[in-house]
Scaffold this motif. Structure first.
Motif, mmCIF file in Angstrom:
data_model
loop_
_atom_site.group_PDB
_atom_site.id
_atom_site.type_symbol
_atom_site.label_atom_id
_atom_site.label_comp_id
_atom_site.label_asym_id
_atom_site.label_seq_id
_atom_site.Cartn_x
_atom_site.Cartn_y
_atom_site.Cartn_z
ATOM 1 N N VAL A 48 11.256 -59.327 57.873
ATOM 2 C CA VAL A 48 11.556 -57.964 58.323
ATOM 3 C C VAL A 48 10.726 -56.946 57.552
ATOM 4 O O VAL A 48 10.140 -56.032 58.142
ATOM 5 C CB VAL A 48 13.073 -57.671 58.182
ATOM 6 N N ILE A 49 10.649 -57.103 56.238
ATOM 7 C CA ILE A 49 9.863 -56.187 55.415
ATOM 8 C C ILE A 49 8.385 -56.271 55.763
ATOM 9 O O ILE A 49 7.691 -55.246 55.837
ATOM 10 C CB ILE A 49 10.104 -56.467 53.914
ATOM 11 N N SER A 50 7.885 -57.473 56.000
ATOM 12 C CA SER A 50 6.470 -57.647 56.364
ATOM 13 C C SER A 50 6.145 -56.963 57.682
ATOM 14 O O SER A 50 5.124 -56.285 57.810
ATOM 15 C CB SER A 50 6.126 -59.131 56.457
ATOM 16 N N SER A 51 7.008 -57.143 58.670
ATOM 17 C CA SER A 51 6.742 -56.517 59.969
ATOM 18 C C SER A 51 6.843 -55.000 59.882
ATOM 19 O O SER A 51 6.055 -54.281 60.510
ATOM 20 C CB SER A 51 7.687 -57.061 61.034
ATOM 21 N N LEU A 52 7.802 -54.486 59.099
ATOM 22 C CA LEU A 52 7.903 -53.037 58.909
ATOM 23 C C LEU A 52 6.664 -52.472 58.221
ATOM 24 O O LEU A 52 6.156 -51.417 58.597
ATOM 25 C CB LEU A 52 9.135 -52.700 58.075
ATOM 26 N N CYS A 53 6.199 -53.187 57.226
ATOM 27 C CA CYS A 53 5.011 -52.740 56.496
ATOM 28 C C CYS A 53 3.799 -52.677 57.421
ATOM 29 O O CYS A 53 3.072 -51.683 57.428
ATOM 30 C CB CYS A 53 4.760 -53.681 55.322
ATOM 31 N N CYS A 54 3.598 -53.714 58.200
ATOM 32 C CA CYS A 54 2.453 -53.748 59.114
ATOM 33 C C CYS A 54 2.545 -52.663 60.181
ATOM 34 O O CYS A 54 1.560 -51.967 60.451
ATOM 35 C CB CYS A 54 2.343 -55.115 59.776
ATOM 36 N N SER A 55 3.717 -52.514 60.780
ATOM 37 C CA SER A 55 3.835 -51.520 61.848
ATOM 38 C C SER A 55 3.707 -50.096 61.305
ATOM 39 O O SER A 55 3.087 -49.239 61.944
ATOM 40 C CB SER A 55 5.155 -51.686 62.597
ATOM 41 N N ASN A 56 4.258 -49.825 60.126
ATOM 42 C CA ASN A 56 4.120 -48.488 59.544
ATOM 43 C C ASN A 56 2.686 -48.209 59.135
ATOM 44 O O ASN A 56 2.215 -47.072 59.254
ATOM 45 C CB ASN A 56 5.051 -48.325 58.348
ATOM 46 N N LEU A 57 1.979 -49.222 58.654
ATOM 47 C CA LEU A 57 0.575 -49.057 58.290
ATOM 48 C C LEU A 57 -0.269 -48.718 59.521
ATOM 49 O O LEU A 57 -1.070 -47.778 59.492
ATOM 50 C CB LEU A 57 0.057 -50.332 57.631
ATOM 51 N N PHE A 60 0.634 -45.139 60.703
ATOM 52 C CA PHE A 60 0.089 -44.109 59.814
ATOM 53 C C PHE A 60 -1.390 -43.887 60.073
ATOM 54 O O PHE A 60 -1.837 -42.747 60.242
ATOM 55 C CB PHE A 60 0.322 -44.525 58.357
ATOM 56 N N TYR A 61 -2.167 -44.961 60.097
ATOM 57 C CA TYR A 61 -3.612 -44.798 60.285
ATOM 58 C C TYR A 61 -3.964 -44.378 61.705
ATOM 59 O O TYR A 61 -4.928 -43.638 61.911
ATOM 60 C CB TYR A 61 -4.353 -46.070 59.877
ATOM 61 N N THR A 62 -3.203 -44.805 62.694
ATOM 62 C CA THR A 62 -3.454 -44.354 64.069
ATOM 63 C C THR A 62 -3.169 -42.864 64.196
ATOM 64 O O THR A 62 -3.955 -42.117 64.785
ATOM 65 C CB THR A 62 -2.578 -45.142 65.057
ATOM 66 N N PHE A 63 -2.053 -42.413 63.626
ATOM 67 C CA PHE A 63 -1.705 -41.000 63.682
ATOM 68 C C PHE A 63 -2.775 -40.152 63.000
ATOM 69 O O PHE A 63 -3.222 -39.140 63.542
ATOM 70 C CB PHE A 63 -0.348 -40.766 63.020
ATOM 71 N N ASN A 64 -3.213 -40.557 61.807
ATOM 72 C CA ASN A 64 -4.220 -39.772 61.090
ATOM 73 C C ASN A 64 -5.579 -39.799 61.765
ATOM 74 O O ASN A 64 -6.298 -38.795 61.756
ATOM 75 C CB ASN A 64 -4.330 -40.251 59.643
ATOM 76 N N ALA A 65 -5.941 -40.919 62.385
ATOM 77 C CA ALA A 65 -7.206 -40.986 63.118
ATOM 78 C C ALA A 65 -7.163 -40.080 64.343
ATOM 79 O O ALA A 65 -8.137 -39.368 64.639
ATOM 80 C CB ALA A 65 -7.502 -42.421 63.527
ATOM 81 N N LEU A 66 -6.045 -40.085 65.051
ATOM 82 C CA LEU A 66 -5.903 -39.189 66.200
ATOM 83 C C LEU A 66 -5.929 -37.729 65.765
ATOM 84 O O LEU A 66 -6.535 -36.886 66.437
ATOM 85 C CB LEU A 66 -4.594 -39.473 66.943
ATOM 86 N N LYS A 67 -5.301 -37.440 64.654
ATOM 87 C CA LYS A 67 -5.269 -36.066 64.155
ATOM 88 C C LYS A 67 -6.671 -35.603 63.775
ATOM 89 O O LYS A 67 -7.060 -34.479 64.072
ATOM 90 C CB LYS A 67 -4.328 -35.974 62.960
ATOM 91 N N GLU A 68 -7.423 -36.457 63.117
ATOM 92 C CA GLU A 68 -8.811 -36.117 62.754
ATOM 93 C C GLU A 68 -9.653 -35.875 63.999
ATOM 94 O O GLU A 68 -10.463 -34.956 64.043
ATOM 95 C CB GLU A 68 -9.443 -37.254 61.943
ATOM 96 N N THR A 69 -9.460 -36.701 65.008
ATOM 97 C CA THR A 69 -10.261 -36.591 66.228
ATOM 98 C C THR A 69 -9.861 -35.388 67.066
ATOM 99 O O THR A 69 -10.722 -34.660 67.562
ATOM 100 C CB THR A 69 -10.093 -37.868 67.079
#
Length: 90
Positions: A48-57, A60-69
């Protein structure tokens, strides 16, 4: 998540196990610990912790990449942030 994971275990046991009668959460947790040991309430915690970590990662990076673009030096608005959050979540 680590602190409240035993509560999730108790909830799942109440939903699935027909032998456990509906009682208070501490009573269900005490029964699980008494019958199966302390580690039973943390069974499958790592997955559960592994899947949460991967999905949050990824989120986070998708949101910031979209924001930059999308924003490109402009001021960010609530509607743009909400839209980018929706896209990142899906």
């Amino acid at each position: 998540m680590t602190v409240f994971y035993p509560l999730d275990t108790a909830r799942l046991r109440l939903q699935v196990d027909e032998k456990i009668k509906s009682s208070s959460t501490p009573a269900v947790l005490a029964k699980i610990i008494r019958e199966e040991g302390l580690l039973a309430v943390y069974r499958s915690w790592f997955s559960v912790i592994s899947s949460l970590c991967c999905s949050n990662l990824i989120y986070f990076y998708t949101f910031n990449a979209l924001k930059e673009t999308w924003v490109k030096g402009q001021s960010s608005t609530n509607s743009k942030d909400l839209t980018m959050g929706f896209i990142s979540g899906t």
